[in-house]
Enzyme design. Structure first.
Site, PDB file in Angstrom:
ATOM      1  N   ASN A   9       2.479  -0.337  -1.341  1.00 34.78           N
ATOM      2  CA  ASN A   9       1.706  -1.469  -0.818  1.00 34.78           C
ATOM      3  C   ASN A   9       0.428  -1.537  -1.637  1.00 34.78           C
ATOM      4  O   ASN A   9      -0.489  -0.744  -1.428  1.00 34.78           O
ATOM      5  CB  ASN A   9       1.407  -1.254   0.672  1.00 34.78           C
ATOM      6  CG  ASN A   9       0.447  -2.298   1.212  1.00 34.78           C
ATOM      7  OD1 ASN A   9       0.233  -3.344   0.589  1.00 34.78           O
ATOM      8  ND2 ASN A   9      -0.136  -2.027   2.377  1.00 34.78           N
ATOM      9  N   TRP A  10       0.420  -2.482  -2.563  1.00 33.98           N
ATOM     10  CA  TRP A  10      -0.721  -2.548  -3.492  1.00 33.98           C
ATOM     11  C   TRP A  10      -1.972  -3.150  -2.872  1.00 33.98           C
ATOM     12  O   TRP A  10      -3.040  -3.112  -3.483  1.00 33.98           O
ATOM     13  CB  TRP A  10      -0.335  -3.339  -4.743  1.00 33.98           C
ATOM     14  CG  TRP A  10       0.512  -2.561  -5.702  1.00 33.98           C
ATOM     15  CD1 TRP A  10       0.921  -1.261  -5.573  1.00 33.98           C
ATOM     16  CD2 TRP A  10       1.036  -3.030  -6.943  1.00 33.98           C
ATOM     17  NE1 TRP A  10       1.661  -0.894  -6.668  1.00 33.98           N
ATOM     18  CE2 TRP A  10       1.755  -1.965  -7.523  1.00 33.98           C
ATOM     19  CE3 TRP A  10       0.975  -4.254  -7.632  1.00 33.98           C
ATOM     20  CZ2 TRP A  10       2.398  -2.090  -8.758  1.00 33.98           C
ATOM     21  CZ3 TRP A  10       1.617  -4.382  -8.848  1.00 33.98           C
ATOM     22  CH2 TRP A  10       2.322  -3.296  -9.406  1.00 33.98           C
ATOM     23  N   LYS A  11      -1.842  -3.771  -1.701  1.00 30.79           N
ATOM     24  CA  LYS A  11      -3.001  -4.420  -1.064  1.00 30.79           C
ATOM     25  C   LYS A  11      -3.630  -5.401  -2.066  1.00 30.79           C
ATOM     26  O   LYS A  11      -2.916  -6.023  -2.833  1.00 30.79           O
ATOM     27  CB  LYS A  11      -3.984  -3.366  -0.537  1.00 30.79           C
ATOM     28  CG  LYS A  11      -3.266  -2.328   0.322  1.00 30.79           C
ATOM     29  CD  LYS A  11      -4.188  -1.428   1.086  1.00 30.79           C
ATOM     30  CE  LYS A  11      -3.332  -0.463   1.917  1.00 30.79           C
ATOM     31  NZ  LYS A  11      -4.142   0.321   2.849  1.00 30.79           N
ATOM     32  N   HIS A  94       0.719  -5.709   8.933  1.00 24.75           N
ATOM     33  CA  HIS A  94      -0.068  -4.539   8.515  1.00 24.75           C
ATOM     34  C   HIS A  94      -1.361  -4.500   9.340  1.00 24.75           C
ATOM     35  O   HIS A  94      -1.935  -5.540   9.673  1.00 24.75           O
ATOM     36  CB  HIS A  94      -0.388  -4.618   7.020  1.00 24.75           C
ATOM     37  CG  HIS A  94      -0.973  -3.344   6.491  1.00 24.75           C
ATOM     38  ND1 HIS A  94      -2.296  -3.028   6.654  1.00 24.75           N
ATOM     39  CD2 HIS A  94      -0.413  -2.310   5.834  1.00 24.75           C
ATOM     40  CE1 HIS A  94      -2.527  -1.839   6.116  1.00 24.75           C
ATOM     41  NE2 HIS A  94      -1.393  -1.378   5.612  1.00 24.75           N
ATOM     42  N   GLU A  96      -4.314  -3.963   8.576  1.00 23.79           N
ATOM     43  CA  GLU A  96      -5.445  -4.676   7.975  1.00 23.79           C
ATOM     44  C   GLU A  96      -5.361  -6.168   8.267  1.00 23.79           C
ATOM     45  O   GLU A  96      -6.375  -6.837   8.464  1.00 23.79           O
ATOM     46  CB  GLU A  96      -5.494  -4.394   6.463  1.00 23.79           C
ATOM     47  CG  GLU A  96      -5.953  -2.956   6.204  1.00 23.79           C
ATOM     48  CD  GLU A  96      -5.439  -2.341   4.914  1.00 23.79           C
ATOM     49  OE1 GLU A  96      -4.921  -3.063   4.051  1.00 23.79           O
ATOM     50  OE2 GLU A  96      -5.561  -1.101   4.781  1.00 23.79           O
ATOM     51  N   GLU A 166       2.562   3.283  10.902  1.00 22.92           N
ATOM     52  CA  GLU A 166       1.315   3.585  10.196  1.00 22.92           C
ATOM     53  C   GLU A 166       0.190   3.818  11.204  1.00 22.92           C
ATOM     54  O   GLU A 166      -0.443   2.852  11.666  1.00 22.92           O
ATOM     55  CB  GLU A 166       0.942   2.421   9.274  1.00 22.92           C
ATOM     56  CG  GLU A 166       1.960   2.186   8.173  1.00 22.92           C
ATOM     57  CD  GLU A 166       1.332   1.593   6.931  1.00 22.92           C
ATOM     58  OE1 GLU A 166       1.592   2.116   5.847  1.00 22.92           O
ATOM     59  OE2 GLU A 166       0.554   0.623   7.044  1.00 22.92           O
ATOM     60  N   GLY A 172      -5.654   5.224   4.313  1.00 22.11           N
ATOM     61  CA  GLY A 172      -6.762   5.239   3.360  1.00 22.11           C
ATOM     62  C   GLY A 172      -7.842   6.254   3.693  1.00 22.11           C
ATOM     63  O   GLY A 172      -8.928   6.220   3.130  1.00 22.11           O
ATOM     64  N   SER A 212      -1.794   7.698   3.904  1.00 27.29           N
ATOM     65  CA  SER A 212      -2.196   8.788   3.009  1.00 27.29           C
ATOM     66  C   SER A 212      -1.023   9.633   2.512  1.00 27.29           C
ATOM     67  O   SER A 212      -1.144  10.851   2.360  1.00 27.29           O
ATOM     68  CB  SER A 212      -3.268   9.668   3.677  1.00 27.29           C
ATOM     69  OG  SER A 212      -4.421   8.893   3.959  1.00 27.29           O
ATOM     70  N   GLY A 233       0.084   3.277   0.145  1.00 24.44           N
ATOM     71  CA  GLY A 233      -1.011   2.457  -0.366  1.00 24.44           C
ATOM     72  C   GLY A 233      -1.590   3.042  -1.638  1.00 24.44           C
ATOM     73  O   GLY A 233      -1.046   2.874  -2.725  1.00 24.44           O
ATOM     74  N   GLY A 234      -2.686   3.768  -1.504  1.00 20.98           N
ATOM     75  CA  GLY A 234      -3.439   4.259  -2.661  1.00 20.98           C
ATOM     76  C   GLY A 234      -2.609   4.920  -3.744  1.00 20.98           C
ATOM     77  O   GLY A 234      -2.765   4.614  -4.933  1.00 20.98           O
TER      78      GLY A 234
HETATM   79  P1  PGA Z   1      -2.636   4.610   2.180  1.00 17.19           P
HETATM   80  O1  PGA Z   1      -2.216   3.160   2.784  1.00 17.19           O
HETATM   81  O2  PGA Z   1      -1.386   5.221   1.622  1.00 17.19           O
HETATM   82  O3  PGA Z   1      -3.664   4.296   1.126  1.00 17.19           O
HETATM   83  O4  PGA Z   1      -3.181   5.402   3.320  1.00 17.19           O
HETATM   84  C1  PGA Z   1      -1.028   2.995   3.481  1.00 17.19           C
HETATM   85  C2  PGA Z   1      -0.884   1.551   3.918  1.00 17.19           C
HETATM   86  O5  PGA Z   1      -1.893   0.953   4.337  1.00 17.19           O
HETATM   87  O6  PGA Z   1       0.215   0.983   3.871  1.00 17.19           O
END
Ligand code: PGA
Length: 250
Positions: A9-11, A94, A96, A166, A172, A212, A233-234
């Site tokens: 997930n590149w956001k 998601h 966010e 999640e 994050g 994470s 994500g990251g």
């Molecule tokens: P993260 O993000 O791996 O950076 O914690 C996961 C996500 O939001 O899908």
């Protein structure tokens, strides 16, 4: 047998030039063919990535879609527009988007129905905030999200769905759920699907853990029987790290 599925997930990261550099680097790394791998990129990079990944097994996803086909919805992108590009997946709900963009269980539900109508597989995100876990309410939170988000879907649709658990406190933050916490919630989600639908849908639905996930913790989490993959994500922004997670058992 459910196939493990690692989705990046590149956001809101990477320009198209950066996305193409990622694709080139990833194409140079041998990926475990037993694992499904895909990246969920910002809208503006999807067409370029579709071309860049042509001839590979890497799948493509978006991160949101509107629930109408078209209309006066400035700034939005519809499922038929994504279908035209050839995306396989779209992340929906998601945390966010729920927190910053007024996504509700009602809009999530409409978006899931819309994606199924266009043959795009949703990756539905659910998960609790830290205060709800500290209060011992995480099962109740996730159960309520599933009941509302899946309302009206058929068992056949739910069988095709990807659900990403999640926990918001692990996104994050560098604070990962323990493998036991990930496994027990993924198992609970499967049991909830069995109760709302049937055993066949519960057996087939793929349930990812997200929060994470990194190369050095992936194998332990992904080794659990009810964890069918990860939404990353990251660590999905760096091709070598993403490949290491895909290759957790290779
Ligand atoms: P993260 O993000 O791996 O950076 O914690 C996961 C996500 O939001 O899908």
């Amino acid at each position: 047998m459910r196939r493990k599925f690692i989705a990046g997930n590149w956001k809101m990261y990477k320009t198209t030039a950066e996305a193409l550099a990622f694709a080139e680097a990833l194409k140079g790394i041998r990926l475990d063919p037993a694992v499904e791998a895909g990246v969920c990129a910002p809208f503006t990079q999807l067409a370029a990535l579709k071309a860049a990944f042509a001839g590979t097994d890497v799948k493509l996803g978006a991160q949101n879609a509107h629930f109408e086909d078209q209309g006066a919805f400035t700034g939005e992108v519809s499922a038929p527009m994504l279908k035209e590009i050839g995306v396989d997946y779209t992340v929906i709900g998601h945390s966010e988007r729920r927190e910053y963009f007024a996504e509700t269980d009602e809009t999530v539900n409409k978006k899931l129905r819309q994606l199924f109508a266009y043959g795009i597989t949703p990756i539905l995100c659910v998960g609790e905030k830290l205060e709800r876990r500290d209060a011992g309410e995480e099962l109740q939170v996730v159960r309520e999200q599933l009941e509302k988000d899946l309302a009206g879907l058929t068992a056949a649709q739910v069988a095709e769905l990807v659900i990403a658990y999640e926990p918001i406190w692990a996104i994050g933050t560098g604070r990962t759920a323990s493998p036991d916490q990930a496994e027990s919630m993924c198992r609970f989600i499967r049991e909830t699907v069995a109760g709302l639908y049937d055993g066949a849908a519960a057996d087939k639905v793929r349930i990812q853990y997200g929060g994470s996930v990194k190369p050095d913790n992936a194998a332990e989490i992904l080794g659990r029987p009810n964890v069918d993959g990860a939404l990353v994500g990251g660590a999905s922004l760096v091709p070598e790290d993403f490949a290491k997670i895909v290759n957790f058992g290779f």
